[in-house]
Design a protein around this motif. Structure first.
Motif, mmCIF file in Angstrom:
data_model
loop_
_atom_site.group_PDB
_atom_site.id
_atom_site.type_symbol
_atom_site.label_atom_id
_atom_site.label_comp_id
_atom_site.label_asym_id
_atom_site.label_seq_id
_atom_site.Cartn_x
_atom_site.Cartn_y
_atom_site.Cartn_z
ATOM 1 N N THR A 1 44.252 31.935 37.648
ATOM 2 C CA THR A 1 44.165 32.318 39.062
ATOM 3 C C THR A 1 42.881 31.810 39.708
ATOM 4 O O THR A 1 42.212 32.526 40.437
ATOM 5 C CB THR A 1 44.273 33.842 39.199
ATOM 6 O OG1 THR A 1 43.265 34.461 38.370
ATOM 7 C CG2 THR A 1 45.638 34.327 38.779
ATOM 8 N N SER B 1 40.828 36.238 32.482
ATOM 9 C CA SER B 1 39.892 37.197 33.074
ATOM 10 C C SER B 1 40.663 38.203 33.913
ATOM 11 O O SER B 1 41.214 37.852 34.964
ATOM 12 C CB SER B 1 38.876 36.467 33.962
ATOM 13 O OG SER B 1 38.179 37.393 34.785
ATOM 14 N N PRO B 2 40.739 39.464 33.499
ATOM 15 C CA PRO B 2 41.431 40.467 34.307
ATOM 16 C C PRO B 2 40.865 40.596 35.709
ATOM 17 O O PRO B 2 41.599 40.849 36.666
ATOM 18 C CB PRO B 2 41.225 41.760 33.496
ATOM 19 C CG PRO B 2 40.985 41.312 32.096
ATOM 20 C CD PRO B 2 40.236 40.018 32.229
ATOM 21 N N THR B 3 39.553 40.413 35.839
ATOM 22 C CA THR B 3 38.930 40.507 37.159
ATOM 23 C C THR B 3 39.426 39.395 38.072
ATOM 24 O O THR B 3 39.707 39.622 39.265
ATOM 25 C CB THR B 3 37.404 40.437 37.035
ATOM 26 O OG1 THR B 3 36.948 41.515 36.211
ATOM 27 C CG2 THR B 3 36.742 40.533 38.396
ATOM 28 N N ALA B 4 39.550 38.165 37.535
ATOM 29 C CA ALA B 4 40.039 37.045 38.340
ATOM 30 C C ALA B 4 41.477 37.284 38.790
ATOM 31 O O ALA B 4 41.835 37.025 39.942
ATOM 32 C CB ALA B 4 39.945 35.747 37.536
ATOM 33 N N ALA C 1 42.962 40.205 39.153
ATOM 34 C CA ALA C 1 42.975 41.304 40.121
ATOM 35 C C ALA C 1 42.516 40.834 41.492
ATOM 36 O O ALA C 1 43.044 41.260 42.526
ATOM 37 C CB ALA C 1 42.099 42.446 39.617
ATOM 38 N N LEU C 2 41.532 39.937 41.527
ATOM 39 C CA LEU C 2 41.063 39.411 42.804
ATOM 40 C C LEU C 2 42.168 38.618 43.489
ATOM 41 O O LEU C 2 42.407 38.773 44.696
ATOM 42 C CB LEU C 2 39.829 38.524 42.589
ATOM 43 C CG LEU C 2 39.316 37.786 43.820
ATOM 44 C CD1 LEU C 2 38.938 38.761 44.931
ATOM 45 C CD2 LEU C 2 38.128 36.890 43.460
ATOM 46 N N ARG D 1 45.340 38.983 43.104
ATOM 47 C CA ARG D 1 46.324 39.958 43.584
ATOM 48 C C ARG D 1 45.856 40.601 44.888
ATOM 49 O O ARG D 1 46.621 40.710 45.859
ATOM 50 C CB ARG D 1 46.534 41.056 42.540
ATOM 51 C CG ARG D 1 47.473 42.182 43.003
ATOM 52 C CD ARG D 1 47.269 43.442 42.190
ATOM 53 N NE ARG D 1 45.887 43.933 42.272
ATOM 54 C CZ ARG D 1 45.407 44.917 41.521
ATOM 55 N NH1 ARG D 1 46.183 45.501 40.619
ATOM 56 N NH2 ARG D 1 44.142 45.301 41.658
ATOM 57 N N ASP D 2 44.598 41.020 44.934
ATOM 58 C CA ASP D 2 44.079 41.684 46.128
ATOM 59 C C ASP D 2 44.062 40.763 47.338
ATOM 60 O O ASP D 2 44.123 41.220 48.482
ATOM 61 C CB ASP D 2 42.671 42.221 45.858
ATOM 62 C CG ASP D 2 42.658 43.357 44.838
ATOM 63 O OD1 ASP D 2 43.754 43.863 44.508
ATOM 64 O OD2 ASP D 2 41.556 43.717 44.362
ATOM 65 N N ASP E 1 45.718 35.908 33.983
ATOM 66 C CA ASP E 1 44.502 35.134 33.771
ATOM 67 C C ASP E 1 43.770 35.714 32.570
ATOM 68 O O ASP E 1 43.879 36.915 32.286
ATOM 69 C CB ASP E 1 43.608 35.191 35.018
ATOM 70 C CG ASP E 1 42.536 34.113 35.016
ATOM 71 O OD1 ASP E 1 42.655 33.160 35.805
ATOM 72 O OD2 ASP E 1 41.578 34.218 34.226
#
Length: 395
Positions: free
Chosen positions: A21, A45-48, A50-51, A53-54, A43
């Motif tokens: 992502t 990276s879960p943070t990437a 989630a970003l 998605r947001d 991804d």
């Protein structure tokens, strides 16, 4: 977008899984989601993820139960083949593509693993930005941009059609090549330009500040892509090493010819009629388009620039149309808020369509120079209209 129906799991062809992502993956998710596709995002990276998605690029893969019709791997170049192989194994009824900028090495790596090459179709959207990551993603990133579909010889026709439809669904201009044709092409139009821009920009590193301050639009144009990710480009160049090397060898021969000509002139060739120098060899003759022996040094230089003119003229014009030669209207613009906006407003009021725009800032001057590219027939009317409104216009 339509997909083949080799087995269960295919419903309407609108379920897409994106692995990776970053800029490309998130932009693709934004475009497909806006078009009504069901997009699952994953991804490392879960943070990437989630970003992305947001930002509206889709739903997290953990939230989706649909089996994908199409999987798009947008992972870093050095892990693409491994991730594609994993996705082919995990989703036995899905078509899998990737968006890496090199195709032959990915196909070869997959073949070595025994992967199902019938469901794999490599592709490459020729789109990007200077910024990276999902935060830089744009739903219109692919609009009007080339998207190369590069199937291997074992690819199923239905799988090829599915990947072509993917590019068309996001507004790209889809073209098809073999993986080998693709890699040779991008070596010349993308990878070697990156090397050249980086090398030229590298010459600025140790220049005195007073010299760098003289930088104009020429050096900005040549080095614009030099601000790239070294790690990513190392992976790309390594993956496409044979094709990049072939182009660089030809470029080195041309440079040898130019160096030989400059050596001859530096040695006192006032008439410009002596040989282009022993170091130039056959390259000097090839560039000049005249026999190797006795090539005029100035002819070598002129020929090098002229061949650049010819090559530049072949670059597609706006919207991918045939190359067009534009006229330039140069306007002095005060370096103050709203000045450029006023200029563009006045161009529009004159009924002129602006084809391109370049800005160059004057050294130590409170003004800049806006170079307005317009169709040749519009040059005189625009010059007259802007002058009448008080703009300082240069030929």
């Amino acid at each position: 977008m339509t997909t083949p129906a080799p087995g269960e799991g295919h419903r309407d062809g609108r379920s897409v899984r994106i692995v990776g992502t970053g800029l490309i993956g998130a932009s693709l998710g934004l475009a497909l989601t806006a078009g009504g596709y069901r997009v699952a995002l994953e991804d490392a990276s879960p943070t990437a993820a989630a970003l992305a998605r947001d930002l509206g690029a889709g739903r997290l893969a953990s939230e989706v139960t649909d089996e994908p019709d199409l999987v798009v791997v947008a992972a870093p170049p050095d892990v693409v083949a491994r991730v594609v192989a994993e996705e082919l194994k995990r989703w036995p009824h899905a078509v899998v593509t990737d968006v890496a900028s090199v195709k032959s090495s990915v196909l070869a790596a997959l073949a070595a693993t025994g992967a199902d090459l019938g469901r794999y179709v490599g592709s490459h959207p020729m789109a990007g930005r200077e910024r990276s990551g999902a935060i830089a993603a744009q739903a219109d990133l692919f609009d009007g941009r080339a998207w190369v579909v590069a199937p291997g010889p074992q690819a199923d026709p239905g799988a090829v059609a599915a990947v072509r439809s993917l590019g068309e669904a996001v507004g790209a201009a889809v073209t098809q090549m073999s993986p080998e044709e693709h890699d040779a092409a991008v070596a010349a139009v993308s990878h070697v330009p990156q090397v050249a821009a980086s090398l030229v920009a590298g010459r600025l590193r140790d220049l005195p500040a007073s010299a760098v301050a003289l930088s104009g639009q020429g050096i900005r144009d040549v080095t614009r892509i030099a601000a790239s990710d070294p790690a990513m480009w190392t992976q790309i160049l390594a993956a496409n090493a044979p094709a990049v090397r072939a182009v660089l060898l030809a470029l080195r021969a041309d440079l040898d010819g130019v160096l030989g000509a400059l050596e001859a002139l530096g040695a006192g060739d006032e008439a410009g009629e002596t040989s282009a120098g022993a170091g130039a060899g056959a390259a000097a003759g090839r560039i000049a388009g005249v026999p190797e022996r006795g090539v005029g040094a100035r002819a070598v230089l002129a020929r090098a620039v002229a061949e650049g003119n010819t090559g530049h003229a072949r670059i597609p014009g706006k919207h991918g149309a045939a190359p067009t030669t534009y006229a330039t209207v140069a306007v002095v613009v005060p370096d103050e808020p709203g000045a450029l906006a006023r200029l563009l407003h006045d161009v529009g009021q004159a009924g002129i369509n602006l084809e391109d725009l370049h800005l160059e800032h004057g050294l130590g001057q409170p003004v800049g120079l806006a170079e307005l590219s317009v169709l040749p027939a519009a040059q005189e009317p625009l010059t007259t209209a802007l002058a009448a409104l008080g703009w300082r216009v240069h030929d």
